[in-house]
Design a protein around this motif. Sequence first.
Motif, PDB file in Angstrom:
ATOM      1  N   ILE A 128      50.827  37.654  41.181  1.00 17.03           N
ATOM      2  CA  ILE A 128      51.909  37.500  42.139  1.00 17.03           C
ATOM      3  C   ILE A 128      52.634  36.205  41.838  1.00 17.03           C
ATOM      4  O   ILE A 128      52.017  35.163  41.673  1.00 17.03           O
ATOM      5  CB  ILE A 128      51.373  37.451  43.587  1.00 17.03           C
ATOM      6  N   GLY A 129      53.928  36.248  41.804  1.00 15.72           N
ATOM      7  CA  GLY A 129      54.709  35.043  41.559  1.00 15.72           C
ATOM      8  C   GLY A 129      56.152  35.383  41.332  1.00 15.72           C
ATOM      9  O   GLY A 129      56.607  36.481  41.632  1.00 15.72           O
ATOM     10  N   ALA A 130      56.870  34.439  40.808  1.00  9.80           N
ATOM     11  CA  ALA A 130      58.273  34.636  40.493  1.00  9.80           C
ATOM     12  C   ALA A 130      58.344  35.323  39.130  1.00  9.80           C
ATOM     13  O   ALA A 130      57.859  34.802  38.147  1.00  9.80           O
ATOM     14  CB  ALA A 130      58.984  33.294  40.470  1.00  9.80           C
ATOM     15  N   SER A 131      58.918  36.500  39.104  1.00  6.91           N
ATOM     16  CA  SER A 131      58.934  37.310  37.885  1.00  6.91           C
ATOM     17  C   SER A 131      60.252  37.165  37.142  1.00  6.91           C
ATOM     18  O   SER A 131      61.290  36.930  37.744  1.00  6.91           O
ATOM     19  CB  SER A 131      58.712  38.780  38.254  1.00  6.91           C
TER      20      SER A 131
ATOM     21  N   ALA B 109      55.314  29.687  45.387  1.00  8.21           N
ATOM     22  CA  ALA B 109      55.204  30.852  46.260  1.00  8.21           C
ATOM     23  C   ALA B 109      53.744  31.067  46.585  1.00  8.21           C
ATOM     24  O   ALA B 109      52.909  31.054  45.706  1.00  8.21           O
ATOM     25  CB  ALA B 109      55.750  32.092  45.565  1.00  8.21           C
ATOM     26  N   GLY B 110      53.433  31.226  47.850  1.00 13.50           N
ATOM     27  CA  GLY B 110      52.100  31.627  48.242  1.00 13.50           C
ATOM     28  C   GLY B 110      52.043  33.137  48.196  1.00 13.50           C
ATOM     29  O   GLY B 110      53.058  33.809  48.124  1.00 13.50           O
ATOM     30  N   CYS B 111      50.867  33.688  48.250  1.00 15.58           N
ATOM     31  CA  CYS B 111      50.724  35.123  48.124  1.00 15.58           C
ATOM     32  C   CYS B 111      49.686  35.630  49.096  1.00 15.58           C
ATOM     33  O   CYS B 111      48.801  34.905  49.501  1.00 15.58           O
ATOM     34  CB  CYS B 111      50.294  35.469  46.710  1.00 15.58           C
TER      35      CYS B 111
ATOM     36  N   ALA C  18      58.448  35.583  45.474  1.00 13.71           N
ATOM     37  CA  ALA C  18      57.247  36.156  44.859  1.00 13.71           C
ATOM     38  C   ALA C  18      57.292  37.676  44.864  1.00 13.71           C
ATOM     39  O   ALA C  18      57.669  38.289  45.847  1.00 13.71           O
ATOM     40  CB  ALA C  18      56.006  35.670  45.614  1.00 13.71           C
ATOM     41  N   VAL C  19      56.897  38.249  43.732  1.00 10.19           N
ATOM     42  CA  VAL C  19      56.756  39.699  43.594  1.00 10.19           C
ATOM     43  C   VAL C  19      55.507  39.970  42.748  1.00 10.19           C
ATOM     44  O   VAL C  19      55.066  39.109  42.003  1.00 10.19           O
ATOM     45  CB  VAL C  19      57.997  40.345  42.933  1.00 10.19           C
ATOM     46  N   PRO C  20      54.960  41.163  42.854  1.00 10.86           N
ATOM     47  CA  PRO C  20      53.793  41.501  42.024  1.00 10.86           C
ATOM     48  C   PRO C  20      54.214  41.887  40.610  1.00 10.86           C
ATOM     49  O   PRO C  20      55.306  42.407  40.399  1.00 10.86           O
ATOM     50  CB  PRO C  20      53.199  42.703  42.750  1.00 10.86           C
ATOM     51  N   TYR C  21      53.361  41.622  39.664  1.00 10.88           N
ATOM     52  CA  TYR C  21      53.549  42.129  38.308  1.00 10.88           C
ATOM     53  C   TYR C  21      52.204  42.162  37.610  1.00 10.88           C
ATOM     54  O   TYR C  21      51.266  41.488  38.008  1.00 10.88           O
ATOM     55  CB  TYR C  21      54.591  41.330  37.514  1.00 10.88           C
TER      56      TYR C  21
ATOM     57  N   ILE D 198      49.852  33.245  39.829  1.00 15.43           N
ATOM     58  CA  ILE D 198      48.848  33.217  40.891  1.00 15.43           C
ATOM     59  C   ILE D 198      48.161  34.568  40.791  1.00 15.43           C
ATOM     60  O   ILE D 198      48.765  35.591  41.023  1.00 15.43           O
ATOM     61  CB  ILE D 198      49.480  33.014  42.272  1.00 15.43           C
ATOM     62  N   ASN D 199      46.918  34.578  40.403  1.00 14.74           N
ATOM     63  CA  ASN D 199      46.238  35.799  40.044  1.00 14.74           C
ATOM     64  C   ASN D 199      45.217  36.176  41.098  1.00 14.74           C
ATOM     65  O   ASN D 199      44.398  35.372  41.482  1.00 14.74           O
ATOM     66  CB  ASN D 199      45.559  35.596  38.686  1.00 14.74           C
ATOM     67  N   PHE D 200      45.275  37.430  41.552  1.00 17.58           N
ATOM     68  CA  PHE D 200      44.350  37.856  42.595  1.00 17.58           C
ATOM     69  C   PHE D 200      42.940  38.067  42.087  1.00 17.58           C
ATOM     70  O   PHE D 200      42.001  37.974  42.836  1.00 17.58           O
ATOM     71  CB  PHE D 200      44.869  39.131  43.262  1.00 17.58           C
ATOM     72  N   ILE D 201      42.790  38.369  40.812  1.00 15.44           N
ATOM     73  CA  ILE D 201      41.441  38.536  40.282  1.00 15.44           C
ATOM     74  C   ILE D 201      40.778  37.169  40.151  1.00 15.44           C
ATOM     75  O   ILE D 201      39.649  36.963  40.561  1.00 15.44           O
ATOM     76  CB  ILE D 201      41.474  39.282  38.934  1.00 15.44           C
ATOM     77  N   ALA D 202      41.485  36.213  39.616  1.00 17.77           N
ATOM     78  CA  ALA D 202      40.927  34.873  39.459  1.00 17.77           C
ATOM     79  C   ALA D 202      41.044  34.066  40.740  1.00 17.77           C
ATOM     80  O   ALA D 202      40.379  33.060  40.907  1.00 17.77           O
ATOM     81  CB  ALA D 202      41.642  34.145  38.323  1.00 17.77           C
ATOM     82  N   ALA D 203      41.937  34.501  41.668  1.00 16.04           N
ATOM     83  CA  ALA D 203      42.181  33.816  42.944  1.00 16.04           C
ATOM     84  C   ALA D 203      42.480  32.344  42.743  1.00 16.04           C
ATOM     85  O   ALA D 203      42.000  31.494  43.472  1.00 16.04           O
ATOM     86  CB  ALA D 203      40.997  34.014  43.899  1.00 16.04           C
ATOM     87  N   GLY D 204      43.314  32.032  41.780  1.00 17.38           N
ATOM     88  CA  GLY D 204      43.708  30.648  41.566  1.00 17.38           C
ATOM     89  C   GLY D 204      44.951  30.572  40.720  1.00 17.38           C
ATOM     90  O   GLY D 204      45.363  31.540  40.109  1.00 17.38           O
ATOM     91  N   ALA D 205      45.579  29.430  40.705  1.00 17.80           N
ATOM     92  CA  ALA D 205      46.805  29.250  39.928  1.00 17.80           C
ATOM     93  C   ALA D 205      46.445  28.939  38.482  1.00 17.80           C
ATOM     94  O   ALA D 205      45.442  28.316  38.201  1.00 17.80           O
ATOM     95  CB  ALA D 205      47.635  28.133  40.519  1.00 17.80           C
TER      96      ALA D 205
END
Length: 186
Positions: free
Chosen positions: A113-116, A29-31, A102-105, A13-20
């Motif tokens: 953000i997701g399960a790392s 996991a939501g973020c 969920a954690v950032p990576y 789940i990418n914050f730059i692309a804002a999509g899965a």
Amino acid sequence: MTSGVLGVRPQNINFIAAGAQGNKPSYRAGCTGKSVDTYISDFGEYRVKPETKKFTPEMAESLANKYDVKNMTRDEYGNLLKELRDSGVISSKDFSVGFGGAVPYGGPSGLTIGASDDPSLDSWPDGKEKVDFTKLLRSCAHYCKNFSYSKDDDGKGEEICKSMSDSYDRLLEIFDQIGRASKQIK
């Protein structure tokens, strides 16, 4: 790795692309989104009701009779989070962050953000394996607090990590209260 415990897969789940993107694991996991009052899931960005109800000793005792927070399956953990969310004790954001671990990576296209599968994090159970979820939540909270994203030019990465850490801290506080109530019952 302990038998029966699988390492979690990234959700991308990418914050730059804002999509899965990419593979979708069985536990979503939501973020946190653009502000602390939103979160992002596969289905879009949603407003989060930020206020929650107080978690009472009576609630802790009732839940301690149903759940052992130090020895639960993933399904039991999800059911406990659902009860907490449905009763208004945790927000939808807290539920989403905590449910998927969920954690950032730093992903290939930006802060993700997701399960790392980071080896410094404890593995989340899959199936009927029972684990100490207070330990897992504590590990995720610590990871979020200490995460540093080198390309965080606008400070959003730090804001996101703090928001996620705050969610884990709220969950830990509740789980600790349930654990103390459990000891009093026994």
